[in-house]
Design an enzyme around this catalytic site. Structure first.
Site, short mmCIF file in Angstrom:
data_model
loop_
_atom_site.label_atom_id
_atom_site.label_comp_id
_atom_site.label_asym_id
_atom_site.label_seq_id
_atom_site.Cartn_x
_atom_site.Cartn_y
_atom_site.Cartn_z
N HIS A 227 3.60 -24.52 -10.20
CA HIS A 227 3.04 -24.10 -11.49
C HIS A 227 2.56 -22.66 -11.34
CE1 HIS A 227 1.40 -24.41 -15.41
NE2 HIS A 227 0.40 -25.25 -15.23
N HIS A 268 14.16 -20.57 -16.20
CA HIS A 268 13.07 -21.11 -17.01
C HIS A 268 13.46 -22.47 -17.55
CE1 HIS A 268 9.89 -21.27 -20.09
NE2 HIS A 268 9.27 -20.41 -19.31
N ARG A 277 7.98 -11.86 -22.15
CA ARG A 277 6.81 -11.42 -21.37
C ARG A 277 7.27 -10.58 -20.17
NH1 ARG A 277 4.06 -17.06 -20.28
NH2 ARG A 277 6.25 -17.45 -19.74
N ASP A 323 7.24 -14.10 -14.23
CA ASP A 323 6.65 -13.82 -12.93
C ASP A 323 7.34 -12.69 -12.17
OD1 ASP A 323 4.62 -15.65 -13.15
OD2 ASP A 323 5.87 -17.29 -12.42
N ARG A 349 -5.59 -18.15 -18.90
CA ARG A 349 -5.39 -19.47 -19.50
C ARG A 349 -6.68 -20.14 -19.98
NH1 ARG A 349 -0.16 -21.80 -19.05
NH2 ARG A 349 0.91 -19.94 -19.73
N1 AMX Z 1 17.18 -19.75 -8.09
C1 AMX Z 1 17.89 -20.74 -7.50
N2 AMX Z 1 18.22 -21.89 -8.11
C2 AMX Z 1 17.86 -22.02 -9.40
C3 AMX Z 1 17.15 -21.00 -10.09
C4 AMX Z 1 16.81 -19.84 -9.37
N3 AMX Z 1 16.11 -18.86 -9.92
N4 AMX Z 1 16.93 -21.41 -11.35
C5 AMX Z 1 17.45 -22.66 -11.46
N5 AMX Z 1 18.01 -23.01 -10.27
C6 AMX Z 1 18.64 -24.30 -9.94
C7 AMX Z 1 17.58 -25.38 -10.02
O1 AMX Z 1 16.85 -25.49 -8.81
C8 AMX Z 1 18.40 -26.62 -10.31
O2 AMX Z 1 19.02 -27.02 -9.08
P1 AMX Z 1 19.20 -28.60 -8.74
O3 AMX Z 1 20.03 -29.15 -9.85
O4 AMX Z 1 19.87 -28.57 -7.41
O5 AMX Z 1 17.82 -29.19 -8.73
C9 AMX Z 1 19.50 -26.06 -11.21
O6 AMX Z 1 19.55 -24.65 -10.96
C10 AMX Z 1 19.26 -26.29 -12.68
O7 AMX Z 1 17.97 -25.82 -13.01
P2 AMX Z 1 17.59 -25.38 -14.50
O8 AMX Z 1 17.83 -26.55 -15.39
O9 AMX Z 1 18.30 -24.12 -14.84
O10 AMX Z 1 16.05 -25.03 -14.41
P3 AMX Z 1 14.78 -25.99 -14.21
O11 AMX Z 1 14.18 -26.24 -15.54
O12 AMX Z 1 15.10 -27.17 -13.37
O13 AMX Z 1 13.81 -25.05 -13.35
C11 AMX Z 1 12.60 -23.11 -12.72
C12 AMX Z 1 13.19 -23.92 -13.89
C13 AMX Z 1 11.77 -21.96 -13.28
C14 AMX Z 1 11.67 -24.02 -11.86
C15 AMX Z 1 13.76 -22.57 -11.86
O14 AMX Z 1 14.55 -21.70 -12.63
C16 AMX Z 1 13.32 -21.88 -10.58
O15 AMX Z 1 13.09 -22.53 -9.57
N6 AMX Z 1 13.18 -20.51 -10.59
C17 AMX Z 1 12.78 -19.78 -9.43
C18 AMX Z 1 11.28 -19.92 -9.20
C19 AMX Z 1 10.47 -19.18 -10.22
O16 AMX Z 1 10.74 -18.03 -10.58
N7 AMX Z 1 9.44 -19.83 -10.72
C20 AMX Z 1 8.59 -19.23 -11.74
C21 AMX Z 1 8.71 -19.93 -13.04
C22 AMX Z 1 7.83 -19.22 -14.02
C23 AMX Z 1 7.92 -19.71 -15.40
O17 AMX Z 1 8.11 -18.94 -16.28
N8 AMX Z 1 7.74 -21.00 -15.63
#
Ligand code: AMX
Length: 388
Positions: A227, A268, A277, A323, A349
């Site tokens: 989170h 996302h 943002r 982020d 928040r």
């Molecule tokens: N890098 C590598 N793999 C990624 C990715 C990334 N930036 N974004 C998505 N994926 C992968 C997921 O891990 C998932 O893999 P899996 O099927 O093997 O589990 C697949 O692609 C499908 O994911 P998705 O449906 O596109 O996204 P999600 O809703 O499951 O996850 C998020 C969203 C943000 C957790 C993910 O994009 C991610 O891990 N990003 C990198 C970490 C990050 O920047 N986090 C900050 C989030 C801030 C915010 O705005 N919430």
């Protein structure tokens, strides 16, 4: 809303999925769309980014932007609530310095609640918002060991200025710092009703625990790496990239993916384009620190990573999220230790969660508030074996 309209059909496949996508209530402060991201009270976030944080506090609590007089009044009102009603410095001085800043934040908020609660949801929420700048300033100073000669709070200043005043950083570029932190706060104040920290805060408040207990719990939820702590990981990732050369950045991104590591700052759950943002923060960086090394790295990442991530059809959104840029900007402003970044997220928040708690506790059901949260869990076969 009282009709019997079917919004969602829950089947067994929805069980044990963390309530993902299951409607549980309504939200009066904000919503998120795949193209424009978060909207506060109907305004797309990109339209609000240049407002002062105090004005957005007014918006979230009153559901309309303040006019010039209301804007002056909310500033005055928050200033009049700012005094901390006890010795928070001693509490912070007693905490382990190695404890994570988010744990300090949670303890700080809990301590404010022990010092004073009014038993009025809105009063407590506004008091907490007003006291956050001082709490944050003390948290930084005392955890970093700069305990001596902390300046007295100056409530003639804005919320962000009060935080910077408490830090008392000599030679810091305070105007830039003010702009970066103000923008950061506005962008992070709210994000719909169902994100984990907001949901947790509202659930705790539904037991009629205090705003302070609810908010401390919300901050604990926010502290997790899945989170709010993602913003800390993001700057750590940028520092690891270490180059803004496009070919080297691309090789780095490919190597991370090959090692099954995430590309932080991209992707996302809801958005399907670049998070506005992130766009706002990139524009701010272009204006105030285009030559900053970390800003150059994230600018290259913004060009390279979406192209590489798009090669994987599983990834729903290859674009930059909020982020990616905030850490580089905070770093430029002199906040060089990423372990503190989630506390800024938490500070912001407090406004959105506070406003949502007030709505759920004192507005909904004609002011009676929602009942205590009680989702249903279905017993598994082994728990039933003695009654069958
Ligand atoms: N890098 C590598 N793999 C990624 C990715 C990334 N930036 N974004 C998505 N994926 C992968 C997921 O891990 C998932 O893999 P899996 O099927 O093997 O589990 C697949 O692609 C499908 O994911 P998705 O449906 O596109 O996204 P999600 O809703 O499951 O996850 C998020 C969203 C943000 C957790 C993910 O994009 C991610 O891990 N990003 C990198 C970490 C990050 O920047 N986090 C900050 C989030 C801030 C915010 O705005 N919430």
């Amino acid at each position: 809303m009282t009709s019997d309209k079917v919004l969602f059909e829950v089947t067994e496949k929805h069980l044990n999925t963390g309530l993902r996508g299951i409607p549980v209530g309504t939200c009066r402060t904000s919503f998120v769309t795949p193209s424009e991201g978060v909207h506060y009270c109907g305004y797309p976030i990109a339209e609000l980014a240049a407002f002062e944080p105090e004005d957005i506090v007014y918006l979230l609590f009153n559901k309309e932007l303040p006019n010039a007089q209301q804007s002056a009044e909310i500033r005055q009102e928050l200033a009049s609530r700012a005094a901390i009603p006890g010795d928070l410095e001693s509490v912070f001085k007693s905490l382990p310095k190695f404890g994570h800043p988010m744990d300090w934040l949670s303890v700080g908020i809990h301590s404010l609640g022990m010092m004073e609660t009014t038993n009025n949801w809105k009063e407590d929420a506004l008091n907490l918002i007003a006291r956050m700048p001082r709490l944050m300033g003390l948290l930084f100073r005392i955890r970093e060991g700069r305990e001596e000669n902390i300046p007295a709070d100056d409530t003639s200043l804005s919320m962000v200025e009060r935080f910077i005043h408490c830090l008392d950083l000599h030679n810091a570029e305070t105007e830039k710092m003010k702009q970066i932190i103000s923008t950061y706060l506005v962008l992070h104040m709210d994000h719909g009703g169902g994100n984990l920290s907001t949901f947790t805060g509202k659930a705790i408040a539904s037991s009629k625990a205090t705003v302070y207990s609810a908010m401390a719990g919300a901050m604990n939820a926010l502290s997790g790496p899945l989170h709010g702590r993602a913003n800390q990981s993001c700057l750590e990732f940028v520092l690891k990239v270490g180059t803004s050369d496009p070919a080297e950045v691309e090789a780095f991104v490919r190597a991370e993916l090959a090692a099954s590591r995430p590309i932080f700052g991209f992707g996302h759950a809801v958005l399907r384009s670049e998070d506005p943002r992130a766009t706002v923060q990139f524009n701010l960086g272009d204006k105030i620190c285009p030559e900053d090394e970390n800003f150059k790295i994230i600018t290259t990442l913004r060009e390279v990573a979406p192209r590489v991530l798009s090669e994987n059809p599983k990834i729903s959104n290859p674009h930059a999220n909020v982020d990616i840029a905030s850490g580089a900007l905070l770093h430029h402003a002199g906040m060089t230790d990423p372990t503190y970044y989630t506390t800024f997220f938490g500070w912001a928040r407090v406004a959105g969660i506070g406003a949502q708690i007030v709505d759920e506790r004192a507005v909904y059901r004609d002011g009676k508030g929602l009942p205590i949260y009680r989702p249903k869990y279905i017993a598994e076969a082994q728990t039933l074996r003695h009654v069958e």
